[in-house]
Design an enzyme around this catalytic site. Structure first.
Site, PDB file in Angstrom:
ATOM      1  CD  GLU A 124      41.045  35.690  39.345  1.00  0.00           C
ATOM      2  OE1 GLU A 124      41.135  35.037  40.155  1.00  0.00           O
ATOM      3  OE2 GLU A 124      41.314  37.044  39.251  1.00  0.00           O
TER       4      GLU A 124
ATOM      5  CG  ASP B 199      50.137  39.346  37.040  1.00  0.00           C
ATOM      6  OD1 ASP B 199      48.947  38.633  36.834  1.00  0.00           O
ATOM      7  OD2 ASP B 199      50.423  40.222  37.193  1.00  0.00           O
TER       8      ASP B 199
HETATM    9 ZN    ZN Z   1      44.926  37.757  41.241  1.00  0.00          ZN
END
Ligand code: ZN
Length: 410
Positions: A277, A358
């Protein structure tokens, strides 16, 4: 365009959209299930895979019925001119043009909400219940409905009133004037959502001191991320499905973790989810998606401005004279294909951003715990591991699990 042709166009767009959505859904649910890949062997059993498949199929059937019902209803409203009939009926009360438009939309909103209520109920208390996801009580379900209504009237109604007032008073200039209002509103909601709206539906408590909080603070510090608050939300009040998100801009950033997420994952996995996030922030995804949404609303308002004052759309929907509300309804329907194309573009961008977030988590924290968190989340929510590529292309805002794992684990 002639009234007759506009009517054909409306029906054509409606039928096309319906067929396309159903075809995609069908391809997706019929996509064969492969053998369980090695990377998931510890997480996914054959029984769980079959359960996921059953869940997908049941949801597909449900969406097919709900979607067909809504399609037929709209089809009848267009072909029979019922929107025009409703508008004429409201006009008989002799309200001012602004109030007439508001009453019309009020009736459409309440009507469509009542029609969708049995479907919401079935989805929550039959399907989600059967697979163990539902935690909502009947009382919460209906109190959510009532709160939703009050919010819709206050916030949605207020915005709609400004919008209609500008159309009735400002003529052609309404589009950029409302654009400013909408932009301010969109940024405002993002700033105040967690502070003002979420507490109406959920309880938010600061995360207790301990190992997890320490790790989160330490991580946030290591990447220079100002964190105002870490909150835990009682997501378990409604569903066993877990989630986490950020809200706010600048220095007032809050992170919200569902209690269901805390239960399912060890601290390292939770920090990895957070790192992902944080990646969205650091890579400026949040700001850009806000900018793009505001642009999108601007384009939509500009296009609406091009034909909201022409009479033919009102006549095509069964009205007997120009009507702002009928033209808005007609525009929303005609805009659907364009909005779908824009949606595909936004989803493509979003999937790209997910890979970037990611990669950020892998770089600044670790890839393995994130991969493990994703596996647990995917298996627990009975997600499909083999979505059809076309379905992904159109509908997925996140890349399919296996694609994410491949990048995280290599
Ligand atoms: Zn995401």
């Amino acid at each position: 365009m002639s009234v007759e042709n506009l009517k054909y166009l409306l029906v054509g767009v409606l039928v096309f959209g319906y067929m396309l959505r159903k075809t995609m859904g069908y391809l997706n649910v019929k996509n064969p299930v492969p053998a369980i890949p090695d990377t998931l062997s510890e997480y996914l059993s054959e029984a769980k895979l079959q359960e996921a498949k059953a869940y997908q199929q049941e949801n597909f059937r449900f969406r097919f019925i709900a979607g067909t019902f809504s399609f037929l209803f709209t089809f009848l409203f267009i072909t029979q001119g019922w929107f025009g009939v409703l508008d004429a009926w409201v006009a008989d009360f002799g309200f001012s043009p602004l109030i007439k438009s508001l009453v019309f939309f009020g009736i459409v909103f309440v009507g469509s909400d009542i029609l969708s209520l049995p479907f919401d109920y079935y989805s929550t208390f039959v399907i989600e219940e059967k697979y163990g996801f539902n935690k909502t009580s009947i009382k919460t379900f209906f109190s959510d409905k009532i709160k939703g209504y009050v919010l819709s009237i206050l916030v949605g109604g207020g915005l709609l009133m400004v919008f209609l007032w500008l159309i009735h008073r400002m003529g052609q200039d309404f589009w950029w004037q409302f654009w400013i209002v909408a932009a301010v509103f969109m940024v405002g909601i993002n700033l105040f959502y967690t502070g003002l709206i979420l507490p109406l539906f959920n309880k938010l408590t600061p995360l207790e001191d301990g190992e997890l909080k320490q790790k989160i603070v330490q991580y946030a510090h290591s990447v220079g991320f100002p964190l105002e608050n870490i909150l835990v939300m009682d997501g378990s009040k409604r569903s066993a499905k877990a989630n986490a998100f950020f809200s706010g801009f600048g220095k007032r950033k809050k992170v919200v973790l569902y209690d269901t997420l805390l239960e399912q994952h060890p601290p390292d996995e939770l920090v990895a989810v957070l790192a992902h996030e944080v990646g969205h922030y650091k890579k400026k995804h949040i700001v850009w998606s806000m900018v793009l949404s505001v642009m999108q609303v601007g384009v939509m308002l500009y296009l609406l401005g091009q034909f909201i004052f022409s009479e033919n759309m009102s006549l095509a929907l069964g009205g007997n004279a120009w009507s702002a509300e009928l033209n808005i309804i007609g525009f929303t329907m005609l805009f659907a294909p364009l909005s779908m194309v824009v949606g595909i573009g936004m989803n493509w961008l979003s999937r790209k951003n997910e890979f970037e977030a990611d990669a950020f988590a892998k770089e600044t924290f670790a890839g393995k715990p994130l991969a493990e968190a994703l596996k647990t989340l995917s298996v627990k929510t009975l997600s499909t591991i083999n979505p059809h590529p076309w379905y992904v292309f159109v509908n997925y805002s996140h890349p399919p699990l296996l694609e994410r794992l491949e990048k995280l684990e290599n």
